[in-house]
Design an enzyme around this catalytic site. Structure first.
Site, PDB file in Angstrom:
ATOM      1  N   LYS A   1      13.628 -60.998   3.105  1.00 19.19           N
ATOM      2  CA  LYS A   1      14.799 -62.092   3.003  1.00 19.19           C
ATOM      3  C   LYS A   1      14.561 -62.089   1.536  1.00 19.19           C
ATOM      4  O   LYS A   1      13.624 -62.941   1.600  1.00 19.19           O
ATOM      5  CB  LYS A   1      14.977 -62.938   4.082  1.00 19.19           C
ATOM      6  CG  LYS A   1      16.094 -63.493   3.714  1.00 19.19           C
ATOM      7  CD  LYS A   1      17.039 -62.694   4.120  1.00 19.19           C
ATOM      8  CE  LYS A   1      18.758 -63.783   3.657  1.00 19.19           C
ATOM      9  NZ  LYS A   1      19.781 -63.006   3.844  1.00 19.19           N
TER      10      LYS A   1
ATOM     11  N   SER B   1      17.401 -57.435   2.119  1.00 18.28           N
ATOM     12  CA  SER B   1      18.773 -58.246   2.004  1.00 18.28           C
ATOM     13  C   SER B   1      18.139 -59.622   0.843  1.00 18.28           C
ATOM     14  O   SER B   1      17.723 -61.028   1.276  1.00 18.28           O
ATOM     15  CB  SER B   1      18.933 -59.047   3.523  1.00 18.28           C
ATOM     16  OG  SER B   1      19.963 -59.413   3.664  1.00 18.28           O
TER      17      SER B   1
ATOM     18  N   GLY C   1      14.561 -46.271  -0.292  1.00 17.20           N
ATOM     19  CA  GLY C   1      15.393 -44.959  -0.154  1.00 17.20           C
ATOM     20  C   GLY C   1      15.883 -43.902  -1.422  1.00 17.20           C
ATOM     21  O   GLY C   1      16.284 -45.366  -2.895  1.00 17.20           O
TER      22      GLY C   1
ATOM     23  N   GLY D   1      20.852 -43.453  -0.445  1.00 19.44           N
ATOM     24  CA  GLY D   1      20.574 -43.342   0.679  1.00 19.44           C
ATOM     25  C   GLY D   1      19.686 -44.597   1.153  1.00 19.44           C
ATOM     26  O   GLY D   1      19.884 -45.600   0.648  1.00 19.44           O
TER      27      GLY D   1
END
Length: 367
Positions: A164, A233, A354, A358
């Site tokens: 986070k 995130s 990634g 993706g």
């Protein structure tokens, strides 16, 4: 001699502030609140800068857990790692996943490496440091610390790193300018991508996925640089990075295992199947060979090239719905169909997580 045991409980929620499921499991003795190390959740917000559901969910959880931990609610967030990801588009179902960890006297007859979890925090960042080398370097240090906390020595045993991270607001940008410094961007929404990307590159550095030095200009430009296990995130509710490392360790007596694969685009069903197979599950996973699917964690993004396998997509051109919301819905539907459940954790915005378009997909099973 094994020293820890990790447990893993997925709880459905009726709304961002719903803590009834967690409270019920604490009351029944199924969860010892003092053993909770981390909580990951999906909320039905928009996943954007103004997504209040993330902070609301964390606040509700802190208030609910504070009496059990003998501390004020604002102290709970410093003890437990909370990562709330907004956006349950399509079939994705809101839920929280609670990770607990306790010390044990022995292995309990368990052999081999099992699920382990470790946590660490970076220092607070200055607004002008987001999306730049300072965030990369500090994140790398925190990943190394979280690996040690999890008892994981080999980077190959790390299968998912959830972070986070902060974002920029107008106030934060003004503070940087007032000090004579220029932030990476003047867009609050774009700052989420910069922060996610720099955090992911920090994971890649820590795990040896990137050997060369990284400069500020590489963030959101060198998409050939990425981590195959990072999931980041961004949120408004903090100014530091919270790092959660998930992997397998021979220091764990947990009844769970984790594996992962890497999706190369949003319709890479083969990678999802490979992730399931990595922990002994077939597609459409019900209980199989003494193994039961517990949860799947994945990243999703609209391919920055504007195409998926040669065909044009319009996710980057839609002014009505954010591209991250499109991507979560698409990847969430694919994974839910293959996994046999819609209560999966799919996070949007996969910059440097990634390959472009993706992202990693990790699977946890109970043995």
């Amino acid at each position: 001699m094994r020293t820890t045991s990790v447990d893993f409980i997925r709880i459905a929620t009726k709304g961002p502030g719903d803590v009834s499921g967690l409270a019920s499991m604490i009351a029944s003795g199924s969860i010892d609140p003092k053993s909770i190390l981390a909580v990951l959740g999906k909320t039905e917000g928009n996943g954007g800068v103004n997504d209040f559901t993330r902070e609301y969910a964390v606040s509700a959880l802190c208030v609910a857990l504070a009496p059990h931990l003998d501390m004020p609610p604002d102290g709970v967030e410093h003890r437990i790692a909370f990562v709330m990801s907004g956006g349950t588009e399509g079939v994705l179902s809101p839920h929280i996943t609670v990770f607990t960890r306790r010390s044990v006297a022995g292995s309990g007859g368990i052999s081999g490496k099992r699920l382990s979890i470790g946590m660490a925090h970076t220092r607070d960042f200055l607004p002008e440091e987001l999306g730049r080398r300072a965030q990369i370097e500090e994140t790398a240090k925190a990943v190394t610390a979280a690996m040690a906390d999890a008892g994981i020595k080999d980077p190959r045993d790390v299968h998912f790193v959830q972070i986070k991270c902060p974002l920029l607001t107008s106030d934060r940008m003004e503070a940087a300018v007032a000090r004579g410094n220029k932030p990476a961007t003047t867009s609050a929404y774009t700052s989420m991508a910069y922060s996610r990307g720099a955090s992911a590159l920090g994971v890649a550095v820590a795990l040896g996925e990137i050997k060369d030095a990284i400069c500020d200009a590489d963030v959101l430009r060198r998409y050939d640089l990425f981590s195959s296990v990072a999931s980041t995130s961004a949120g408004i509710e903090l100014m530091h990075n919270v790092v959660i490392v998930l992997g397998n360790s021979d220091m764990s007596a947990s009844p769970y295992e984790i594996g992962h694969a890497v999706m190369h685009d949003a319709i890479d069903a083969a990678a999802v199947i490979d992730a399931l197979k990595s922990v002994g599950l077939p597609a459409g996973a019900g209980p199989h060979a003494g193994r039961e699917l517990v949860n799947i964690f994945a990243k999703a993004e609209a391919s920055p090239s504007g195409t998926v396998r040669g065909f044009r997509h319009t996710m980057l051109e839609d002014t009505d719905i954010s591209s991250t919301r499109h991507a979560r819905a698409a990847v969430g539907g694919l994974i839910a169909g293959l996994a046999g459940t819609s209560a999966v954790y799919v996070s949007g915005g996969a910059e440097h997580q990634g390959p472009p378009g993706g992202g990693p997909v990790a699977v946890i099973v109970r043995l």
